[in-house]
Design an enzyme around this catalytic site. Structure first.
Site, PDB file in Angstrom:
ATOM      1  N   SER A 135       0.922  -1.234  -0.041  1.00 30.39           N
ATOM      2  CA  SER A 135       0.130   0.225  -0.074  1.00 30.39           C
ATOM      3  C   SER A 135       0.911   1.232   0.070  1.00 30.39           C
ATOM      4  O   SER A 135       1.790   1.319   0.792  1.00 30.39           O
ATOM      5  CB  SER A 135      -0.854   0.076   1.172  1.00 30.39           C
ATOM      6  N   LYS A 161      -1.280  -0.813  -4.257  1.00 31.63           N
ATOM      7  CA  LYS A 161      -2.461  -0.213  -3.977  1.00 31.63           C
ATOM      8  C   LYS A 161      -1.677   1.137  -3.895  1.00 31.63           C
ATOM      9  O   LYS A 161      -0.921   1.463  -3.252  1.00 31.63           O
ATOM     10  CB  LYS A 161      -2.938  -0.744  -2.852  1.00 31.63           C
ATOM     11  N   LYS A 163      -2.776   5.253  -2.823  1.00 32.17           N
ATOM     12  CA  LYS A 163      -3.808   6.211  -1.972  1.00 32.17           C
ATOM     13  C   LYS A 163      -4.200   7.374  -2.961  1.00 32.17           C
ATOM     14  O   LYS A 163      -3.304   7.536  -3.623  1.00 32.17           O
ATOM     15  CB  LYS A 163      -3.321   6.671  -0.577  1.00 32.17           C
ATOM     16  N   ASP A 188      -7.159   3.408  -3.199  1.00 28.71           N
ATOM     17  CA  ASP A 188      -8.016   3.670  -1.815  1.00 28.71           C
ATOM     18  C   ASP A 188      -7.901   4.747  -1.411  1.00 28.71           C
ATOM     19  O   ASP A 188      -7.111   5.611  -1.368  1.00 28.71           O
ATOM     20  CB  ASP A 188      -6.862   2.935  -0.679  1.00 28.71           C
ATOM     21  N   GLU A 213     -11.330   1.289  -3.331  1.00 26.47           N
ATOM     22  CA  GLU A 213     -11.551   1.203  -1.978  1.00 26.47           C
ATOM     23  C   GLU A 213     -12.010   2.239  -1.246  1.00 26.47           C
ATOM     24  O   GLU A 213     -11.437   3.555  -1.340  1.00 26.47           O
ATOM     25  CB  GLU A 213     -10.251   0.330  -1.380  1.00 26.47           C
ATOM     26  N   ASP A 238     -13.979  -0.877   3.168  1.00 25.71           N
ATOM     27  CA  ASP A 238     -13.022  -1.129   4.230  1.00 25.71           C
ATOM     28  C   ASP A 238     -13.771  -0.334   5.538  1.00 25.71           C
ATOM     29  O   ASP A 238     -14.393  -1.038   6.263  1.00 25.71           O
ATOM     30  CB  ASP A 238     -11.817  -0.330   3.919  1.00 25.71           C
ATOM     31  N   LYS A 262     -10.391  -6.741   7.990  1.00 26.22           N
ATOM     32  CA  LYS A 262      -9.292  -6.117   8.960  1.00 26.22           C
ATOM     33  C   LYS A 262      -9.755  -6.386  10.350  1.00 26.22           C
ATOM     34  O   LYS A 262     -10.740  -5.947  11.113  1.00 26.22           O
ATOM     35  CB  LYS A 262      -8.985  -4.370   9.299  1.00 26.22           C
ATOM     36  N   GLY A 290      -4.532  -3.957   6.032  1.00 28.66           N
ATOM     37  CA  GLY A 290      -3.469  -3.696   7.146  1.00 28.66           C
ATOM     38  C   GLY A 290      -3.339  -2.347   7.811  1.00 28.66           C
ATOM     39  O   GLY A 290      -4.275  -1.139   7.477  1.00 28.66           O
TER      40      GLY A 290
END
Ligand code: OSB
Ligand code: MG
Length: 369
Positions: A135, A161, A163, A188, A213, A238, A262, A290
């Site tokens: 990530s 992934k 952000k 995400d 996400e 998420d 998670k 995570g």
């Protein structure tokens, strides 16, 4: 097993590189490490709070309070044969899922060790290694992001992934797609957008993303169902999924086609397993998220990710991607297939290095039966 002693520690660990998301910038992880002792066995768990309520409303101080005043008194001095019994003892306390998950994970480790089985086996895992990715936080420019991603690909990661945040989204995806046309890529947003921003996601809908996400608000399920109807790319929730009930609502409303699990966000491995099993029953793939865990939390994540419906690569990177020195041995590494081995020893299967744990401890408190 009789729960004879519980210790909680506020730990502060410096990240190798600061991690920027739409929520803010993190330079250190502020977690609570939980130790449970009983009948000669020691179990370890990690509570994935932060010092301030950005990703979640829980913080080090709220979790400390709930552990000290509610959860620890619920189980201390009791004999616990199955984790379900502990969960039932604290079920009347509402919310505070990260606090619950922190203590629950230490109990799972202790009970697995008492039985002499790995946590993976104890949870019902079926894999000996799990697919993982990395990530990547927001970078200063699209060029810097391309360079960062190239570095992670060179380290062996097969799934990236990134952000995104308003104004730092479509251009990043296009820059990566230009450089890496077939890369396994997902984004995400950490709840940074509103339904009115659908055009942003439509602009990346033909870029072959694995998933988008949590684009919308952190407790929303309904607006996500509207956005998903407008997109080919699967939405993955998420932040909005706190329980099996939330997962059912999201799947039935078609708010997402994938779910990120998670344990901290949903109250522990027990609830995670329920969500996993439900998703398997309706054909919704899950993957393991995570929270920049130390090796203690990471060991639990890898064990949970060994269950059968964790088919997409998890946000479970090598120890060195987060910390100069992890607090467990052996540290976590990835192989050339972008996979991480599931520990096979009893419980979490890694050894906590007490000297290193002491060095990162800000404060601790012990409770004896
Ligand atoms: O949204 O998945 C997230 C880290 C902190 C809070 C929220 C998230 C993340 C990550 C990091 O994306 C995943 C990791 O641990 O590598
Ligand atoms: Mg996320």
């Amino acid at each position: 097993m009789r729960i004879e002693r519980i210790e909680i520690r506020y730990t502060k660990m410096e990240l190798v590189t600061s991690f920027e998301t739409s929520m803010g910038v993190e330079t250190h992880e502020h977690h609570i490490h939980v130790r449970v002792d009983g009948e000669g066995v020691t179990g370890w768990g990690e509570c994935v709070v932060e010092d301030i309520p950005l990703y979640s409303s829980e913080t080090v101080d709220t979790a400390w309070h709930v552990l000290r005043d509610c959860l620890v008194p619920a189980v201390l001095g009791r004999t616990i044969g199955r984790v379900d019994e502990a969960v039932a003892l604290w079920a009347r306390f509402r919310g505070h899922r990260m606090a619950k998950a922190g203590l629950e994970s230490a109990l799972w480790d202790a009970l697995a060790k008492a039985k002499g089985v790995s946590l993976s086996k104890f949870l019902g895992g079926i894999r000996d290694r799990v697919p993982v990715g990395v990530s990547v936080g927001l970078q200063a420019s699209p060029e810097a992001l391309v360079k960062k991603v190239a570095g992670h690909l060179a380290e062996g990661y097969h799934r990236i992934k990134i952000k995104i945040a308003p104004g730092r989204d479509v251009a990043l995806v296009k820059a990566l797609r230009k450089e890496f046309p077939v890369l396994l890529l997902q984004v995400d947003a950490n709840s940074a957008y509103e339904l009115g921003d659908a055009a942003v996601f439509k602009a990346m809908d033909d870029d072959n993303l694995l998933l988008i996400e949590q684009p919308l608000s952190y407790e929303d399920i309904y607006d996500h169902s509207k956005l998903q109807k407008e997109l080919k790319t699967p939405i993955c929730l998420d932040e909005s999924i706190h329980s099996l009930a939330d997962a059912r609502a999201a799947v039935e409303l078609q708010s997402c086609r994938v779910i990120n699990i998670k344990p901290g966000r949903v109250g522990g491995f027990s609830e995670s397993k329920k969500i996993h099993d439900f998703c398997a029953s309706v054909g919704v793939p899950v993957w393991h998220g995570g929270m920049l865990e130390s090796g203690i939390g990471r060991a639990g994540n890898v064990a949970l990710a060994s269950l059968s419906n964790f088919t997409l690569p998890g946000d479970i990177s090598a120890s060195r991607r987060y910390y100069k020195q992890d607090i467990v041995e052996p540290e976590f590494v990835i192989d050339r297939d972008s996979m991480m081995a599931v520990p096979t020893g009893p419980g979490i299967g890694v050894e906590v290095q007490m000297d290193r744990l002491e060095r990162v401890t800000v404060r601790k408190q012990e409770f004896r039966a």
